[in-house]
Design an enzyme around this catalytic site. Structure first.
Site, PDB file in Angstrom:
ATOM      1  N   ASP A  28       0.921  -1.190  -0.013  1.00 39.52           N
ATOM      2  CA  ASP A  28      -0.186   0.097   0.203  1.00 39.52           C
ATOM      3  C   ASP A  28       0.964   1.092   0.181  1.00 39.52           C
ATOM      4  O   ASP A  28       2.155   1.371   0.680  1.00 39.52           O
ATOM      5  CB  ASP A  28      -0.656   0.153   1.495  1.00 39.52           C
ATOM      6  CG  ASP A  28      -1.956   1.340   1.157  1.00 39.52           C
ATOM      7  OD1 ASP A  28      -2.849   1.368   0.151  1.00 39.52           O
ATOM      8  OD2 ASP A  28      -2.129   2.167   2.869  1.00 39.52           O
ATOM      9  N   THR A  39       0.028   4.726   0.376  1.00 39.81           N
ATOM     10  CA  THR A  39       0.678   6.141   1.445  1.00 39.81           C
ATOM     11  C   THR A  39       0.745   5.433   3.167  1.00 39.81           C
ATOM     12  O   THR A  39      -0.432   4.545   3.295  1.00 39.81           O
ATOM     13  CB  THR A  39      -1.132   6.447   2.018  1.00 39.81           C
ATOM     14  OG1 THR A  39      -1.334   6.968   0.966  1.00 39.81           O
ATOM     15  CG2 THR A  39      -0.918   7.661   2.939  1.00 39.81           C
ATOM     16  N   ASP A  48      -1.594  -0.642   6.549  1.00 38.74           N
ATOM     17  CA  ASP A  48      -1.638   0.158   7.785  1.00 38.74           C
ATOM     18  C   ASP A  48      -3.138   0.589   7.427  1.00 38.74           C
ATOM     19  O   ASP A  48      -3.375   1.315   9.172  1.00 38.74           O
ATOM     20  CB  ASP A  48      -0.674   1.567   7.642  1.00 38.74           C
ATOM     21  CG  ASP A  48      -1.180   2.468   6.841  1.00 38.74           C
ATOM     22  OD1 ASP A  48      -1.565   2.707   5.826  1.00 38.74           O
ATOM     23  OD2 ASP A  48      -0.731   3.180   6.737  1.00 38.74           O
TER      24      ASP A  48
END
Length: 712
Positions: A405, A407, A607
Site C-alpha cells: 500500500d 500511503t 496500515d
C-alpha cells in the site's frame, strides 16, 4: 538546538536538555526584557522538544525568534545530571520512554549460561558429597519422573520420545550404570531448560514492546489528588496526567488541555491538542499541559493491552516445520526400538542393543527446531518486526510476491496539507475547520495531517455536527445544520455520491500533475472544496524496493487509492513496474487471492482499515507501526519501528532460520548415526554413547539459539 515551527505567540524548538531550555529563558529575559511579558516554557525529555508560549504579537514573535537564535549560538550548556521525581503540580517532571519504542527493559530473566552452570555444579557437588551407598537410590529417585512419563505414554498407547527416554534411562539402571542414568537425566534437563528459557525470554521481550512502566498514577478522589497503583484503576476513575507522563488508560478528557504525543499509537511524531471531550489512549504521552481523563478502558481493556495479549498468545501459532519436527521425532521412536531388538537378536548383547536407545534421533530434533524458531522471533522483534507466531516465519521465508500500500508504507506517513481550494462560495477556513473536526475521530496519517493543519492555523474545530460515519475505503460522512457533509476520495464523492467536480477540475488537474493526493469535501450535494496533500516518499523506499528485487521477489506491486497520475509518478520515482490506482478494499482482496491462485506466496503490507481484509487473506499480512487497530489485529507481522528495513530483516531471518533447521537435521542424523555405529561395534561404552548423544543435543540447542543477523 533548532526551531521546529513558529506561529505568533508559539514557538516549538528542539533542545538537548532541560538546562539548555532554562538558559534560553534567562537569555530572553535579559535581551528582550520587559517587552516580553509573560512567557511560559515547557520541555519534554522524551521527545527532546520544547515549547515557548507568549503574547501572539507578530513583531514580538520575530524578536523572540532572533533572541532564541542568538542564545542557541552560544556554547552548549552541560546536561543536568538528574531530574526530579514527578509530584502533584510538578510540570517539569522527567518523561517516560515511548511505549512503542522498545526502550522498556524486559523483566529480569537469568542468563542461561548461569542456569546451566548451576545445574551442572549442583549435579556433581551432590554426587561428590553424597555417600556412595546412597547415590544409586538418589539417582533412581531423580530419574523416576522421566520413567513414569514414559510409562504413562505407553498406557495411553503412545510410542513417543518420552517412552524412548524412559527406555534409555531404564536400560542404564538395569545394567546398574547409575552414572549414565544420572548423566542422561542431567543433559535432558539442560536441553529442556534451554527451551523454557528461550520461550520465556521471547515472551518477555516481545511483550515489553507494549508493556507500560507500572508506576503509580494520580487520580482525583473526593476532590483530592491521590496516588494509586495502576492495577487498582477502574473504569470511571478520573486520572490526572501532567507534562512528561504516559497516559495509563483509554478515555475521554474531562478537564484541561494538553499536547499529546501519539507516536506510540499512530507513528506521528508531532503532538496533537487534546481538550475536554477528546479521546486519548494508553501508551501516548502528554508533552505539555495537564489533563484529567475519565477512564473508559483500564488494564487489560486498553488497546495496547490487547496487542500485548496477541503477543502472549503467539506461542499457540507454531510453525508447520515445528509440528513436523515433533511428529518426525515421535515416528522415529518405533524404529529405534526395532533396531535395538534386531541387534540383540543377532548379538545377544544387552550392551550393544542398549546403544541404540542411548543415542536416538528424536530428542535433538524435537528440541532444536522450536528453539531456532523462538530465537528468530525474538531477534526479529529487536530488529523492529514483531512476528505473531512461528508459522509466519516459515511463510515469510517462502514469500515471492509482495503487495505494498502506498500511503504510510512507501511514504513517510506524515503527509502535509499544502493547498486548500474552496469552490461554490465556501471559504478556506470552513473547509479546513470542518475537515479537521471530522478527521480527528480516525487516527490515520492523512487525518492527522488535516487536524494538524487546522491547529497550526489556529482554527477551533470543536464538534458542531452529528456523529461521524466511516464508510470503508471511501471516506467519512456526517450532518451539519441539516445538510449531509462528506469527505473522502474522488471515487466516493463523484461516483458514489454523484457530486459534480467540474468546477474544481483545474485545481484537481494541477494537484494530480504535481503528484499530490487529494481529498474532496461536499456539503448538501455540492462540492465545497479540495484539499491537496503531499506525503513525501521515505528516504529508504527506493533502496527497499531494490533489496526486494535482489532477494528474488518475483512480483512487486504497489496499490493506492490515489488517482492514476499520482500513482504513476510514485511508481516511476521508485521504479516499480506494476501498480494499480484508485483501488478499493475488495479489489485489494481480489488481487491477493488471484496471486495466491497463481501459486505465489503473498505478503501484503498496509496500515489502514481498508487494508485489513487483504492483510487477513495474504499468506503474511504486515502492518506498519502507525497502522489502524484493526490492521494491527489482522496482521501476522507488525513493524514496531518506522524502518522498512525491519521487514527485510524479518524476511532474511526467516530464510536463515529455515536453513539452520535443515542444517540441524543433517547434523543430528549424521552424528547420531555415527554414535550408534560406534556403540553397536562395541568401540564406545553405553555411558560414553549417552554422553556424546546428549552433549550433541545440548550443542544443537545452543546453536539454534545463536543470533543470525550480523551486528549492525
Amino acid at each position: 538546538m533548532n526551531i521546529v515551527r513558529s506561529i505568533p505567540g508559539r514557538i516549538r524548538f528542539e533542545s538537548e536538555s532541560e538546562q539548555a531550555v532554562l538558559y534560553i529563558q534567562e537569555y530572553l529575559q535579559k535581551v528582550v526584557g520587559d517587552d516580553l511579558g509573560e512567557i511560559e516554557f515547557s520541555y519534554s525529555q522524551r521527545s527532546g522538544r520544547g515549547l515557548a508560549l507568549f503574547s501572539p504579537c507578530p513583531n514580538l514573535t520575530a524578536r523572540v525568534l532572533e533572541a532564541m537564535g542568538a542564545a542557541m549560538a552560544e556554547p552548549p550548556v552541560p546536561e543536568l545530571p538528574t531530574c526530579r521525581t514527578a509530584a502533584p503540580g510538578d510540570e517539569m517532571a522527567c518523561t517516560l520512554p515511548a511505549l512503542g519504542s522498545a526502550l522498556y527493559e524486559a523483566e529480569t530473566i537469568e542468563n542461561p549460561f548461569w542456569i546451566v552452570a548451576k545445574k551442572v555444579l549442583n549435579f556433581y557437588m551432590t554426587r561428590l558429597f553424597m555417600p556412595a551407598t546412597i547415590r544409586p537410590y538418589w539417582t533412581v529417585f531423580s530419574v523416576s519422573p522421566l520413567i513414569f512419563e514414559g510409562v504413562r505414554s505407553l498406557f495411553q498407547r503412545q510410542l513417543n520420545v518420552a517412552v524412548l527416554d524412559a527406555a534409555a534411562i531404564g536400560s542404564a539402571l538395569a545394567m546398574r550404570d547409575f552414572n549414565t542414568a544420572g548423566t542422561i537425566h542431567l543433559l535432558l534437563d539442560i536441553s529442556e531448560t534451554l527451551e523454557d528459557w528461550t520461550r520465556e525470554k521471547s515472551r518477555s521481550d516481545l511483550a515489553s514492546l507494549f508493556r507500560g512502566d507500572g508506576k503509580p498514577v494520580w487520580v482525583l478522589r473526593k476532590g483530592e489528588e491521590v496516588q494509586t497503583p495502576q492495577e487498582n484503576l477502574v473504569s470511571g476513575d478520573l486520572v490526572i496526567v501532567r507534562s512528561g507522563a504516559r497516559i495509563p488508560v483509554d478515555g475521554v478528557v474531562a478537564d484541561g488541555t494538553a499536547m499529546v504525543n501519539q507516536a506510540s499509537m499512530t507513528g506521528e511524531p508531532l503532538s496533537v491538542k487534546r481538550g475536554p471531550g477528546k479521546e486519548v489512549y494508553a501508551g501516548t504521552v502528554v508533552e505539555e499541559g495537564k489533563i484529567i481523563i475519565l477512564s473508559e478502558g483500564v488494564g487489560d481493556e486498553t488497546r495496547f493491552a490487547k496487542i500485548a495479549q496477541v503477543i502472549a498468545d503467539s506461542e499457540n501459532m507454531k510453525a508447520d516445520i515445528h509440528g513436523q519436527a515433533v511428529k518426525l521425532a515421535d515416528k522415529i521412536v518405533p524404529y529405534s526400538f526395532l533396531l535395538s531388538g534386531v541387534i540383540f537378536a543377532v548379538t545377544r548383547n544387552w550392551m550393544q542393543a542398549a546403544a541404540v536407545l542411548m543415542a536416538d534421533y528424536s530428542c535433538a530434533i524435537k528440541l532444536a527446531t522450536p528453539l531456532a524458531v523462538r530465537s528468530a522471533m525474538l531477534e526479529s522483534a529487536h530488529c523492529g518486526a514483531l512476528i505473531k507466531g512461528g508459522k509466519f516465519i516459515e511463510q515469510l521465508a517462502q514469500v515471492d510476491a509482495i503487495v505494498l500500500d502506498k500511503t504510510g508504507t512507501l511514504t513517510k506517513a506524515s503527509p502535509e496539507v499544502v493547498d486548500i481550494c474552496p469552490v461554490n462560495g465556501y471559504t478556506r477556513e470552513f473547509i479546513l475547520r470542518n475537515a479537521a473536526c471530522m478527521e480527528e475521530h480516525f487516527p490515520h496519517p492523512v487525518a492527522d495531517a488535516v487536524v494538524r493543519k487546522a491547529d497550526e492555523e489556529g482554527f477551533n474545530h470543536d464538534e458542531k455536527h452529528a456523529e461521524v460515519e466511516y464508510i470503508l475505503a471511501h471516506g467519512i460522512a456526517t450532518t451539519l445544520d441539516g445538510q449531509r457533509m462528506i469527505l473522502g476520495s474522488r471515487h466516493f464523492v463523484h461516483e458514489d455520491e454523484g457530486i459534480d467536480l467540474d468546477e474544481a477540475e483545474a485545481q484537481i488537474s494541477r494537484c494530480s500533475e504535481s503528484g499530490l493526493s487529494t481529498l474532496y469535501m461536499a456539503v448538501g450535494g455540492k462540492l465545497a472544496g479540495v484539499i491537496a496533500l503531499q506525503d513525501p516518499l521515505r528516504e529508504s523506499a527506493y533502496r527497499f524496493i531494490r533489496r526486494l528485487e535482489n532477494m528474488g521477489m518475483k512480483r512487486i506491486i504497489m496499490l493506492t487509492g490515489d488517482g492514476e497520475a499520482t500513482a504513476r509518478n510514485v511508481a516511476a520515482e521508485l521504479d516499480i513496474q506494476e501498480y494499480y490506482a484508485q483501488v478499493l478494499p475488495d479489489e485489494k482482496t481480489d488481487l491477493v487471492d488471484s496471486l495466491r491462485e497463481e501459486g505465489y506466496t503473498v505478503a501484503m503490507v498496509g496500515d489502514g482499515i481498508n487494508d485489513s481484509a487483504a492483510l487477513s487473506r495474504a499468506d503474511v499480512g504486515v502492518s506498519m507501526k502507525h497502522g489502524a487497530d484493526i490492521a494491527q489485529e489482522a496482521c501476522d507481522v507488525m513493524l514496531t519501528s518506522e524502518r522498512l528495513d525491519s521487514l527485510m530483516d524479518a524476511m532474511s531471518l526467516s530464510k536463515m532460520v529455515m536453513r539452520r533447521i535443515k542444517r540441524n537435521y543433517r547434523f543430528i542424523v549424521g552424528s547420531n548415526t555415527l554414535f550408534i555405529g560406534l556403540g553397536v561395534a562395541g568401540i564406545i561404552s553405553p555411558a560414553m554413547l549417552a554422553f556424546l548423544h546428549n552433549s550433541g543435543t545440548v550443542l544443537t540447542c545452543a546453536h539454534s539459539m545463536r543470533p543470525m543477523l550480523p551486528e549492525q
